[in-house]
Every structure is written in C-alpha cells, then in structure tokens.
Motif scaffolding. Structure first.
Motif, short mmCIF file in Angstrom:
data_model
loop_
_atom_site.label_atom_id
_atom_site.label_comp_id
_atom_site.label_asym_id
_atom_site.label_seq_id
_atom_site.Cartn_x
_atom_site.Cartn_y
_atom_site.Cartn_z
N THR A 121 0.66 -1.34 -0.06
CA THR A 121 0.01 0.10 -0.11
C THR A 121 0.76 1.03 -0.13
O THR A 121 0.18 2.51 -0.08
N SER A 125 -3.21 6.88 -1.20
CA SER A 125 -3.94 7.55 -0.40
C SER A 125 -5.25 6.56 0.42
O SER A 125 -5.49 5.34 -0.37
N GLU A 126 -5.77 6.99 1.25
CA GLU A 126 -6.77 6.24 1.89
C GLU A 126 -7.96 6.04 0.78
O GLU A 126 -8.51 4.97 0.86
N GLU A 127 -8.21 6.95 0.28
CA GLU A 127 -9.42 7.02 -0.75
C GLU A 127 -9.19 5.91 -1.92
O GLU A 127 -9.85 5.25 -2.18
N GLU A 128 -7.60 6.09 -2.35
CA GLU A 128 -7.31 5.10 -3.17
C GLU A 128 -7.32 3.64 -2.61
O GLU A 128 -7.76 2.85 -3.59
N ASP A 130 -9.30 2.46 -0.31
CA ASP A 130 -10.93 2.01 -0.38
C ASP A 130 -11.28 1.70 -1.59
O ASP A 130 -12.17 0.72 -1.78
N GLN A 131 -11.00 2.63 -2.70
CA GLN A 131 -11.61 2.19 -4.12
C GLN A 131 -10.95 0.81 -4.47
O GLN A 131 -11.44 0.12 -5.06
#
Length: 145
Positions: A121, A125-128, A130-131
């Motif tokens: 990881t 990013s956290e958003e990436e 999650d996606q």
C-alpha cells in the motif's frame, strides 16, 4: 483481450510476489510448517480468537471448497498447528483452535502481514485504498458467478 488489461495475469503476478516475500520472511524460515495457506489460516483463527471458528468460516473467508478446507485443516492438525474440538450443540461441527505452537507463530505471522500490507500500500491514499478494495471485492464476486 488487451494485454495491458490482463487483470488475471497481474493478480497472479502479485500473488507470486507476495508468496516470495513471505517465503523469505524470518517467520517462514524459522518454522517451515507455517508456510502458505497455513500462515493465513493461523492468522485468521488468531484474529478471531474472540469467537468460535469452524471450517465453514475458512471456506467463506478464503473462497475455497469444502474439500480443500478439509485437506488444509487435516494437514494442520497433523503438523500440530490446529486442534479440532467437538461442539456440544452439534456433533457435526468441529471448533478449530490454535495449538501453543501455532499461537507462537501467530505473532510473527501478524508482523509479516503488516510488512506485506505496508509494502503493497506504499504511496496509496486512503481514498485510493478504499477504491482498490472495492474493485478487488467486485472482481472476487464476479468470479463466484
């Protein structure tokens, strides 16, 4: 099919890289019996120590057949990593618990999993992330059809 979008090939390649990384870890070198699927199962049972774990949980969690799960559990019992215990309310069910040997391995396996996670990881990013997890879950569901 476009070779730039051969998702199966890429996932297989990532799987091999993860396996190679784990195979070279200190935990794997210390105790060979915790390699591959055994390590993931030990980690799963350790992570769910607050509840009873049965073979059917392994089948669902790892998307494996009943016969594959049965072979894995039997092998782990033979290696002294897992014990099967009768459940009073249902004689067909066998609760899975870690042996003291496997419990010792669980800490090293957890550290290896954190290292692999951090390596995989890095730079996301956290958003990436999650996606990505959403995409991976969708790919997994698509393969169950």
């Amino acid at each position: 099919m476009d070779h730039q979008h051969d998702i199966g090939k890429e996932l297989r390649s990532i799987s091999y890289l993860i396996r190679r990384y784990i195979d070279n870890s200190a935990t794997k070198k210390a105790i060979d019996s915790a390699s591959g699927s055994n390590g993931w199962i030990i980690a799963y049972i350790a992570d769910h120590a607050d509840r009873d774990t049965y073979q059917k949980h392994l089948e669902k969690e790892f998307s494996i057949t009943r016969s594959t799960a049965s072979k894995l559990v039997s092998s782990m019992v033979e290696k002294g990593l897992v014990e099967k215990h009768m459940v009073p309310q249902d004689a067909r069910l066998k609760k899975l618990t870690l042996t003291p040997k496997a419990q010792e391995l669980a800490d090293g396996i957890a550290a290896d999993r954190r290292e692999v996670h951090n390596k995989l990881t890095r730079g996301f990013s956290e958003e990436e992330l999650d996606q990505l997890m959403g995409y991976l879950c969708r790919l997994k569901e698509n393969m169950k059809d």
